[in-house]
Design a protein around this motif. Sequence first.
Motif, PDB file in Angstrom:
ATOM      1  N   GLU A 175      -0.744  -7.702 -21.963  1.00 53.70           N
ATOM      2  CA  GLU A 175      -2.173  -7.932 -22.156  1.00 53.70           C
ATOM      3  C   GLU A 175      -2.498  -9.230 -21.435  1.00 53.70           C
ATOM      4  O   GLU A 175      -1.594 -10.024 -21.150  1.00 53.70           O
ATOM      5  N   PRO A 176      -3.762  -9.482 -21.157  1.00 53.27           N
ATOM      6  CA  PRO A 176      -4.093 -10.775 -20.534  1.00 53.27           C
ATOM      7  C   PRO A 176      -3.574 -11.937 -21.403  1.00 53.27           C
ATOM      8  O   PRO A 176      -3.892 -12.014 -22.586  1.00 53.27           O
ATOM      9  N   GLY A 177      -2.711 -12.729 -20.813  1.00 54.58           N
ATOM     10  CA  GLY A 177      -2.156 -13.891 -21.514  1.00 54.58           C
ATOM     11  C   GLY A 177      -1.025 -13.598 -22.473  1.00 54.58           C
ATOM     12  O   GLY A 177      -0.588 -14.473 -23.219  1.00 54.58           O
ATOM     13  N   VAL A 224       4.109 -13.953 -17.597  1.00 49.74           N
ATOM     14  CA  VAL A 224       2.826 -13.942 -18.299  1.00 49.74           C
ATOM     15  C   VAL A 224       1.705 -14.595 -17.483  1.00 49.74           C
ATOM     16  O   VAL A 224       0.534 -14.290 -17.689  1.00 49.74           O
ATOM     17  N   VAL A 225       2.059 -15.450 -16.513  1.00 44.07           N
ATOM     18  CA  VAL A 225       1.033 -16.107 -15.692  1.00 44.07           C
ATOM     19  C   VAL A 225       0.990 -15.562 -14.266  1.00 44.07           C
ATOM     20  O   VAL A 225       0.169 -15.995 -13.466  1.00 44.07           O
ATOM     21  N   SER A 234       6.264 -24.917 -18.403  1.00 40.29           N
ATOM     22  CA  SER A 234       5.139 -25.319 -17.550  1.00 40.29           C
ATOM     23  C   SER A 234       5.403 -24.826 -16.138  1.00 40.29           C
ATOM     24  O   SER A 234       6.512 -24.959 -15.629  1.00 40.29           O
ATOM     25  N   LEU A 235       4.353 -24.270 -15.522  1.00 39.81           N
ATOM     26  CA  LEU A 235       4.489 -23.709 -14.181  1.00 39.81           C
ATOM     27  C   LEU A 235       3.333 -24.151 -13.312  1.00 39.81           C
ATOM     28  O   LEU A 235       2.264 -24.505 -13.806  1.00 39.81           O
ATOM     29  N   PHE A 236       3.572 -24.111 -11.998  1.00 42.21           N
ATOM     30  CA  PHE A 236       2.518 -24.409 -11.022  1.00 42.21           C
ATOM     31  C   PHE A 236       2.483 -23.292 -10.004  1.00 42.21           C
ATOM     32  O   PHE A 236       3.521 -22.801  -9.566  1.00 42.21           O
TER      33      PHE A 236
END
Length: 163
Positions: free
Chosen positions: A54-56, A91-92, A154-156
Motif C-alpha cells: 500500500e502507499p507507505g 517501501v520508498v 534513513s534513505l536518500f
Amino acid sequence: MRRANMEKVKEFLELSEEESEIVSRLKIHPNRVGHEPSFYEDFVLRGIRVDRVEPGFVSCTFKVPPRLTDSSGNLATGAVANLVDEVGGAVVHVDGLPMNVSVDMSISFLGTAKLNDELEITSRILGQRGGYSGTIVLVKIKATGELIAEGRHSLFGRHASKL
C-alpha cells in the motif's frame, strides 16, 4: 600476529574444489527487468514473498533458510540487517527511478529466529523531506508475533522532476 589472523581468515573463506564447482553452476535469474542480477541480490532476496503493498506500507513473509543462519542455527544478525535494508528501501521505491541509497540504519535486536521459522517483515514510511525518507521495519516470528528486530532506516534518492 595480524598477518597470521588474515591468513586464517583467508583459509577459512577458501572454497574446496567441490564447492567451487557448485558455485560455478549457480543460476541467478534477474529480479528486475533489463538489469543483470547480482549474486548478493539473489542470495538475500530469494524466498521473500510480498504479501501486501500500500502507499507507505509493505508486508512480506520469509522462511529462514540454512544459508542465512549462524553456527547456532539462529538467523544471522547480518541477514536481519539485509532484510531491514531491502524491505525498508522497498517501501520508498518509485518505479522508473533509481533505488534509494541507505544513509543510516539502526537496528534493535530483541530476539532470535531459528532455521525454518516463518517471519513477517513489515515496513512503513515514518516521513519524507526532500530526497530523504525515514522508514521503520519490524521483523516478527509469524506464528507467535514475537518481535525479533526493529530497524530504523534513513534513505536518500532522486525524485521525479516537478517540471
